[in-house]
Every structure is written in structure tokens, then in C-alpha cells.
Design a protein around this motif. Structure first.
Motif, PDB file in Angstrom:
ATOM      1  N   GLY A  98       3.141  13.588 -10.266  1.00  0.00           N
ATOM      2  CA  GLY A  98       4.176  14.437 -10.365  1.00  0.00           C
ATOM      3  C   GLY A  98       4.735  14.547 -11.641  1.00  0.00           C
ATOM      4  O   GLY A  98       4.853  15.648 -12.069  1.00  0.00           O
ATOM      5  N   ILE A  99       5.064  13.376 -12.047  1.00  0.00           N
ATOM      6  CA  ILE A  99       5.776  13.239 -13.438  1.00  0.00           C
ATOM      7  C   ILE A  99       4.532  13.694 -14.612  1.00  0.00           C
ATOM      8  O   ILE A  99       5.075  14.586 -15.347  1.00  0.00           O
ATOM      9  CB  ILE A  99       6.135  12.081 -13.726  1.00  0.00           C
ATOM     10  CG1 ILE A  99       7.274  11.692 -12.650  1.00  0.00           C
ATOM     11  CG2 ILE A  99       6.452  11.870 -15.075  1.00  0.00           C
ATOM     12  CD1 ILE A  99       7.973  10.360 -13.072  1.00  0.00           C
ATOM     13  N   SER A 100       3.334  13.485 -14.275  1.00  0.00           N
ATOM     14  CA  SER A 100       2.332  13.923 -15.180  1.00  0.00           C
ATOM     15  C   SER A 100       2.496  15.356 -15.309  1.00  0.00           C
ATOM     16  O   SER A 100       2.242  16.118 -16.550  1.00  0.00           O
ATOM     17  CB  SER A 100       0.881  13.093 -15.179  1.00  0.00           C
ATOM     18  OG  SER A 100       1.053  11.923 -15.231  1.00  0.00           O
TER      19      SER A 100
ATOM     20  N   ALA B 202       3.891   5.277  -5.548  1.00  0.00           N
ATOM     21  CA  ALA B 202       3.957   5.282  -7.039  1.00  0.00           C
ATOM     22  C   ALA B 202       2.944   6.286  -7.670  1.00  0.00           C
ATOM     23  O   ALA B 202       2.921   6.888  -8.619  1.00  0.00           O
ATOM     24  CB  ALA B 202       3.733   3.786  -7.547  1.00  0.00           C
ATOM     25  N   GLY B 203       1.693   6.261  -6.749  1.00  0.00           N
ATOM     26  CA  GLY B 203       0.631   7.283  -7.557  1.00  0.00           C
ATOM     27  C   GLY B 203       1.148   8.782  -7.339  1.00  0.00           C
ATOM     28  O   GLY B 203       0.911   9.693  -8.199  1.00  0.00           O
ATOM     29  N   GLN B 204       1.854   8.981  -6.262  1.00  0.00           N
ATOM     30  CA  GLN B 204       2.127  10.310  -6.183  1.00  0.00           C
ATOM     31  C   GLN B 204       3.384  10.693  -7.289  1.00  0.00           C
ATOM     32  O   GLN B 204       3.217  11.810  -7.786  1.00  0.00           O
ATOM     33  CB  GLN B 204       2.924  10.640  -4.849  1.00  0.00           C
ATOM     34  CG  GLN B 204       1.933  10.492  -3.598  1.00  0.00           C
ATOM     35  CD  GLN B 204       2.656  10.874  -2.328  1.00  0.00           C
ATOM     36  OE1 GLN B 204       3.495  10.349  -2.151  1.00  0.00           O
ATOM     37  NE2 GLN B 204       1.959  11.340  -1.272  1.00  0.00           N
TER      38      GLN B 204
ATOM     39  N   VAL C 149       7.220  11.942  -2.125  1.00  0.00           N
ATOM     40  CA  VAL C 149       7.341  10.504  -2.292  1.00  0.00           C
ATOM     41  C   VAL C 149       8.254   9.776  -1.283  1.00  0.00           C
ATOM     42  O   VAL C 149       7.902   8.876  -0.502  1.00  0.00           O
ATOM     43  CB  VAL C 149       7.719  10.060  -3.694  1.00  0.00           C
ATOM     44  CG1 VAL C 149       7.944   8.704  -3.786  1.00  0.00           C
ATOM     45  CG2 VAL C 149       6.548  10.209  -4.736  1.00  0.00           C
ATOM     46  N   GLY C 150       9.402  10.648  -1.098  1.00  0.00           N
ATOM     47  CA  GLY C 150      10.342  10.106  -0.066  1.00  0.00           C
ATOM     48  C   GLY C 150       9.959  10.137   1.548  1.00  0.00           C
ATOM     49  O   GLY C 150       9.829   9.370   2.310  1.00  0.00           O
TER      50      GLY C 150
ATOM     51  N   ALA D 253       0.797  -1.051   0.030  1.00  0.00           N
ATOM     52  CA  ALA D 253       0.018  -0.218  -0.031  1.00  0.00           C
ATOM     53  C   ALA D 253       0.951   1.380   0.146  1.00  0.00           C
ATOM     54  O   ALA D 253       0.653   2.088  -0.715  1.00  0.00           O
ATOM     55  CB  ALA D 253      -0.714   0.019   1.092  1.00  0.00           C
ATOM     56  N   ILE D 254       2.044   1.348   0.808  1.00  0.00           N
ATOM     57  CA  ILE D 254       2.851   2.364   0.837  1.00  0.00           C
ATOM     58  C   ILE D 254       3.421   2.545  -0.671  1.00  0.00           C
ATOM     59  O   ILE D 254       3.676   3.660  -1.039  1.00  0.00           O
ATOM     60  CB  ILE D 254       3.969   2.384   1.800  1.00  0.00           C
ATOM     61  CG1 ILE D 254       3.218   2.221   3.504  1.00  0.00           C
ATOM     62  CG2 ILE D 254       4.946   3.173   1.911  1.00  0.00           C
ATOM     63  CD1 ILE D 254       4.148   1.929   4.383  1.00  0.00           C
TER      64      ILE D 254
END
Length: 184
Positions: free
Chosen positions: A21-23, A15-17, A131-132, A9-10
Motif C-alpha cells: 500500500g505504501i509503495s 507487513a506485506g500489505q 492491515v488492521g 505469519a500474521i
């Protein structure tokens, strides 16, 4: 399997964040490239408009000379010459105004493109930090189990420094900060 679910889940949240951000950064870079292209086209249109004014001015000069000649006015002297000179000066001012307007608009567009590029870079940096942070918070809420295993025998890389390597850890009770239900 039960211990792996929070870690998954983490990872999914991180990965979603990261994807988001990349998008956003990619969209900002695309917009910056389009804006830079608009700046180039603005300058090109300004140059074309300037050429059109020059053509129209030459045509007007030719008509004026023809009318003066047809009226019997001596060409190249006195008032006739002054009128032609003034028309040429006015045409040059018109061309200069067009050139300056196009250059100003293009400069503004380039400035916007640069700001978008900087914003994209900031988005990537902020996403990386977010993310970190999420991963560290998740690892901390798991009691350092994911970070403690990576620490090795020395235990120096533990995410929960108050817990010595190899000691027992009691899982906290309450609600998960990640919306995963009650902690037991």
C-alpha cells in the motif's frame, strides 16, 4: 515456538500489505508530482509560443510597412493603416488562443495530479484498514491468544468477546484462512 509461527505469519502478511500500500501511494504521489511539473512546463511552453507569435507578427508588420513604402503608398493612412491594424488584431487572437490552450492543458494536468494525490491518500487509508482487519482476523483465528494477553487482568480488549478472560479455549479444526495448512 509453535504458537509463535502463526503470529509471525500474521505479522509478515500485515507487513506485506502495508509495504504494498505504501509503495502504491508513493508511486501515485510521484506521478502526481510529475504531472504537476508537466502542467508548469505546458504553461511555460505556451508563453514561449506566444512570444514567438508576437515576434513573427512584428516582423510581418515591418515587412508590410517596408513594402508599402517601397510601392509609394502613403504610410499610416487608409487601406495601408487598416491592413496593419487587422494584422495586429489577428496576431493578438493567435496569442490569446495559444495562451488559452496552454492554460486549459495545464488545468487538466493539475486536476489529474490532484486526483492522483487523493487516490494516494485513499490507498494509504484502505491499506491501513486492510492491515488492521487482517491482524484482527488472524488474532481471532488464533483464539484471541495474542489479543487476550494484551488485555490485562480485566480482559476488556479481547479479540474474541465470547470467551471470558482466563477460560480455556479449544482451537478450531479445519483449514487456516491464511493458507497455513490444517488447524488442529
Amino acid at each position: 515456538m509453535g504458537a509463535a509461527l502463526p503470529i509471525i505469519a500474521i505479522g509478515a502478511m500485515a507487513a506485506g500489505q502495508l509495504y504494498s500500500g505504501i509503495s502504491q501511494a508513493s508511486q501515485l504521489n510521484s506521478n502526481a508530482n510529475a504531472t504537476r511539473e508537466n502542467a508548469r512546463r505546458t504553461e511555460l511552453q505556451g508563453a514561449l509560443d506566444e512570444l514567438q507569435v508576437a515576434r513573427e507578427a512584428r516582423a510581418a508588420q515591418g515587412e508590410a510597412i517596408a513594402m508599402q513604402g517601397a510601392a509609394g503608398i502613403e504610410l499610416g493612412t487608409g487601406s495601408a493603416l487598416e491592413m496593419l491594424r487587422q494584422n495586429a488584431i489577428n496576431a493578438e487572437y493567435d496569442k490569446l488562443n495559444i495562451r488559452n490552450r496552454a492554460a486549459g492543458e495545464a488545468s487538466n494536468l493539475r486536476r489529474q495530479a490532484k486526483q492522483m494525490k487523493q487516490q494516494a491518500t485513499g490507498t494509504l487509508i484502505s491499506t491501513g484498514l486492510s492491515v488492521g482487519s487482517s491482524i484482527l482476523m488472524g488474532a481471532s483465528s488464533l483464539g484471541g491468544s495474542s489479543a487476550g494477553g494484551a488485555a490485562g487482568a480485566g480482559g476488556s480488549a479481547s479479540a474474541a468477546p465470547s470467551i471470558a478472560y482466563g477460560s480455556s479455549y479449544r482451537m478450531p479444526t479445519g483449514t487456516s484462512p491464511f493458507g497455513m495448512g490444517t488447524l488442529r
